[in-house]
Design a protein around this motif. Structure first.
Motif, PDB file in Angstrom:
ATOM      1  N   ALA A  68       0.828  -1.207   0.000  1.00 35.45           N
ATOM      2  CA  ALA A  68       0.000   0.000   0.000  1.00 35.45           C
ATOM      3  C   ALA A  68       0.862   1.257   0.000  1.00 35.45           C
ATOM      4  CB  ALA A  68      -0.929  -0.008   1.210  1.00 35.45           C
ATOM      5  N   VAL A  69       1.899   1.271   0.840  1.00 38.88           N
ATOM      6  CA  VAL A  69       2.770   2.447   0.903  1.00 38.88           C
ATOM      7  C   VAL A  69       3.559   2.599  -0.392  1.00 38.88           C
ATOM      8  CG1 VAL A  69       4.725   3.496   2.093  1.00 38.88           C
ATOM      9  CG2 VAL A  69       2.939   2.357   3.421  1.00 38.88           C
ATOM     10  N   TRP A  70       4.147   1.513  -0.867  1.00 41.72           N
ATOM     11  CA  TRP A  70       4.976   1.557  -2.081  1.00 41.72           C
ATOM     12  C   TRP A  70       4.186   2.095  -3.271  1.00 41.72           C
ATOM     13  CZ3 TRP A  70      10.067   0.932  -2.994  1.00 41.72           C
ATOM     14  CH2 TRP A  70      10.488   0.669  -4.307  1.00 41.72           C
ATOM     15  N   TYR A 117       3.158   2.283  10.699  1.00 43.72           N
ATOM     16  CA  TYR A 117       1.924   2.701  10.024  1.00 43.72           C
ATOM     17  C   TYR A 117       0.787   2.619  11.029  1.00 43.72           C
ATOM     18  CZ  TYR A 117      -1.909   2.472   6.542  1.00 43.72           C
ATOM     19  OH  TYR A 117      -3.054   2.693   5.807  1.00 43.72           O
ATOM     20  N   PHE A 118      -0.001   3.697  11.101  1.00 42.85           N
ATOM     21  CA  PHE A 118      -1.190   3.732  11.943  1.00 42.85           C
ATOM     22  C   PHE A 118      -2.345   4.293  11.113  1.00 42.85           C
ATOM     23  CE2 PHE A 118       2.540   4.687  14.498  1.00 42.85           C
ATOM     24  CZ  PHE A 118       2.440   3.824  15.576  1.00 42.85           C
ATOM     25  N   ASP A 144      -1.155   7.652   9.505  1.00 47.15           N
ATOM     26  CA  ASP A 144       0.003   8.212  10.201  1.00 47.15           C
ATOM     27  C   ASP A 144       1.215   7.361   9.828  1.00 47.15           C
ATOM     28  OD1 ASP A 144       2.042   8.450  12.174  1.00 47.15           O
ATOM     29  OD2 ASP A 144       0.621   8.993  13.735  1.00 47.15           O
ATOM     30  N   LEU A 145       2.185   7.973   9.131  1.00 48.33           N
ATOM     31  CA  LEU A 145       3.455   7.306   8.833  1.00 48.33           C
ATOM     32  C   LEU A 145       4.504   7.890   9.769  1.00 48.33           C
ATOM     33  CD1 LEU A 145       3.510   7.107   4.923  1.00 48.33           C
ATOM     34  CD2 LEU A 145       2.668   5.420   6.576  1.00 48.33           C
ATOM     35  N   ALA A 146       5.086   7.036  10.596  1.00 51.61           N
ATOM     36  CA  ALA A 146       5.948   7.495  11.683  1.00 51.61           C
ATOM     37  C   ALA A 146       7.347   6.905  11.579  1.00 51.61           C
ATOM     38  CB  ALA A 146       5.333   7.117  13.032  1.00 51.61           C
ATOM     39  N   GLY A 189      11.403  23.343  16.804  1.00 48.77           N
ATOM     40  CA  GLY A 189      10.069  23.393  16.225  1.00 48.77           C
ATOM     41  C   GLY A 189       9.970  22.752  14.851  1.00 48.77           C
ATOM     42  N   ALA A 190       8.751  22.326  14.527  1.00 44.94           N
ATOM     43  CA  ALA A 190       8.500  21.608  13.277  1.00 44.94           C
ATOM     44  C   ALA A 190       7.871  22.483  12.203  1.00 44.94           C
ATOM     45  CB  ALA A 190       7.590  20.409  13.544  1.00 44.94           C
ATOM     46  N   ALA A 191       7.528  23.716  12.532  1.00 47.86           N
ATOM     47  CA  ALA A 191       6.833  24.582  11.577  1.00 47.86           C
ATOM     48  C   ALA A 191       7.650  24.748  10.301  1.00 47.86           C
ATOM     49  CB  ALA A 191       6.557  25.942  12.207  1.00 47.86           C
ATOM     50  N   GLY A 192       6.985  24.548   9.163  1.00 45.28           N
ATOM     51  CA  GLY A 192       7.635  24.718   7.871  1.00 45.28           C
ATOM     52  C   GLY A 192       8.426  23.519   7.390  1.00 45.28           C
ATOM     53  N   GLU A 193       8.479  22.445   8.171  1.00 44.82           N
ATOM     54  CA  GLU A 193       9.244  21.251   7.793  1.00 44.82           C
ATOM     55  C   GLU A 193       8.318  20.186   7.214  1.00 44.82           C
ATOM     56  OE1 GLU A 193      11.705  19.669   6.493  1.00 44.82           O
ATOM     57  OE2 GLU A 193      13.098  20.148   8.143  1.00 44.82           O
ATOM     58  N   THR A 194       8.834  19.443   6.251  1.00 43.27           N
ATOM     59  CA  THR A 194       8.081  18.387   5.572  1.00 43.27           C
ATOM     60  C   THR A 194       8.775  17.050   5.754  1.00 43.27           C
ATOM     61  OG1 THR A 194       7.263  19.921   3.882  1.00 43.27           O
ATOM     62  CG2 THR A 194       7.234  17.572   3.326  1.00 43.27           C
ATOM     63  N   LEU A 195       7.991  16.022   6.059  1.00 44.81           N
ATOM     64  CA  LEU A 195       8.487  14.648   6.094  1.00 44.81           C
ATOM     65  C   LEU A 195       8.054  13.977   4.798  1.00 44.81           C
ATOM     66  CD1 LEU A 195       9.866  12.351   7.709  1.00 44.81           C
ATOM     67  CD2 LEU A 195       7.610  11.803   8.654  1.00 44.81           C
ATOM     68  N   SER A 196       9.029  13.488   4.027  1.00 52.85           N
ATOM     69  CA  SER A 196       8.708  12.905   2.723  1.00 52.85           C
ATOM     70  C   SER A 196       9.205  11.473   2.630  1.00 52.85           C
ATOM     71  CB  SER A 196       9.311  13.740   1.588  1.00 52.85           C
ATOM     72  OG  SER A 196      10.713  13.547   1.502  1.00 52.85           O
ATOM     73  N   PHE A 197       8.501  10.696   1.820  1.00 56.79           N
ATOM     74  CA  PHE A 197       8.826   9.297   1.554  1.00 56.79           C
ATOM     75  C   PHE A 197       8.831   9.111   0.039  1.00 56.79           C
ATOM     76  CE2 PHE A 197       6.619   9.655   5.543  1.00 56.79           C
ATOM     77  CZ  PHE A 197       7.235   8.769   6.412  1.00 56.79           C
ATOM     78  N   ARG A 198       9.899   8.527  -0.495  1.00 55.41           N
ATOM     79  CA  ARG A 198       9.959   8.264  -1.932  1.00 55.41           C
ATOM     80  C   ARG A 198      10.796   7.010  -2.180  1.00 55.41           C
ATOM     81  NH1 ARG A 198      13.450  12.724  -1.235  1.00 55.41           N
ATOM     82  NH2 ARG A 198      15.627  12.288  -1.790  1.00 55.41           N
TER      83      ARG A 198
END
Length: 201
Positions: A68-70, A117-118, A144-146, A189-198
């Motif tokens: 599913a994630v892939w 994965y949640f 939720d991808l953690a 702080g996390a403001a403005g940050e992106t978590l990406s998966f590729r």
């Protein structure tokens, strides 16, 4: 001349595949397979900080979740640092699988390098305790991808109790740098940050 057998007490080397010049085993180059499927790798990044690590999908332990994630990659969204589970960063996404994957390879004590994965109903997250109550509606479902970057994590939530997650990936390269960046995210702080998966490659 026949093959020479090792003498008693002699240790013979075992080679799994090409060895890079650095002397470390490149498992992607070695082409390991599980059940006829070659190992699959992704890159997980904190985009603004320019930090990327590599993770292996655990296709043998969580095949439905991994598929599913892939199939949904690439993915990216605002990053959050966990409030209850300790050493965790995560991003929230609308559901992307045709049907929600079942719980696979479950844990409530993730270790450093685990990708989990949640799936949450909006009512579970849409409270002021989490800080994004204006963004999460009760009638929605969120994925939720953690990423867990240090030890001593416990998936116990004061609102709903135990929250088991599916461990679908394991970081194989770059965990130390990612952990340092996660600690910086916690402090500054996390403001403005992106978590990406590729997909890696």
């Amino acid at each position: 001349m026949g093959a020479q057998l090792p003498e008693a007490g002699q240790v013979m080397p075992i080679f799994f595949g090409p060895i890079p010049r650095s002397g470390t085993l490149d498992r992607r180059a070695a082409g390991h397979c599980h059940g006829g499927m070659a190992d699959r790798y992704i890159e997980v990044s904190l985009v603004k900080r320019g930090i990327t690590c590599t993770a292996q999908l655990l296709d043998d332990r969580a095949p439905i979740t991994c598929a599913a994630v892939w199939d949904a990659l690439p993915l990216g969204s605002d990053v959050y640092h966990a409030k209850y589970a300790r050493n965790e960063i995560y991003a929230l996404f609308p559901p992307f699988a045709a049907s929600e994957p079942p719980l696979e390879n479950p844990t409530v004590t993730p270790i450093p390098g685990d990708l989990c994965y949640f799936a949450f109903a909006g009512a579970e997250l849409g409270t002021k305790a989490y800080g994004y109550d204006r963004e999460v509606r009760p009638g929605t479902t969120l994925v939720d991808l953690a990423l867990f970057y240090e030890r001593n994590n416990l998936l116990l939530n004061g609102d709903v109790g135990w929250v088991p997650g599916t461990v679908w990936g394991r970081i194989t390269e770059g965990l130390d740098a990612m952990a340092e960046a996660c600690n910086d995210l916690w402090r500054t702080g996390a403001a403005g940050e992106t978590l990406s998966f590729r997909r890696a490659g």
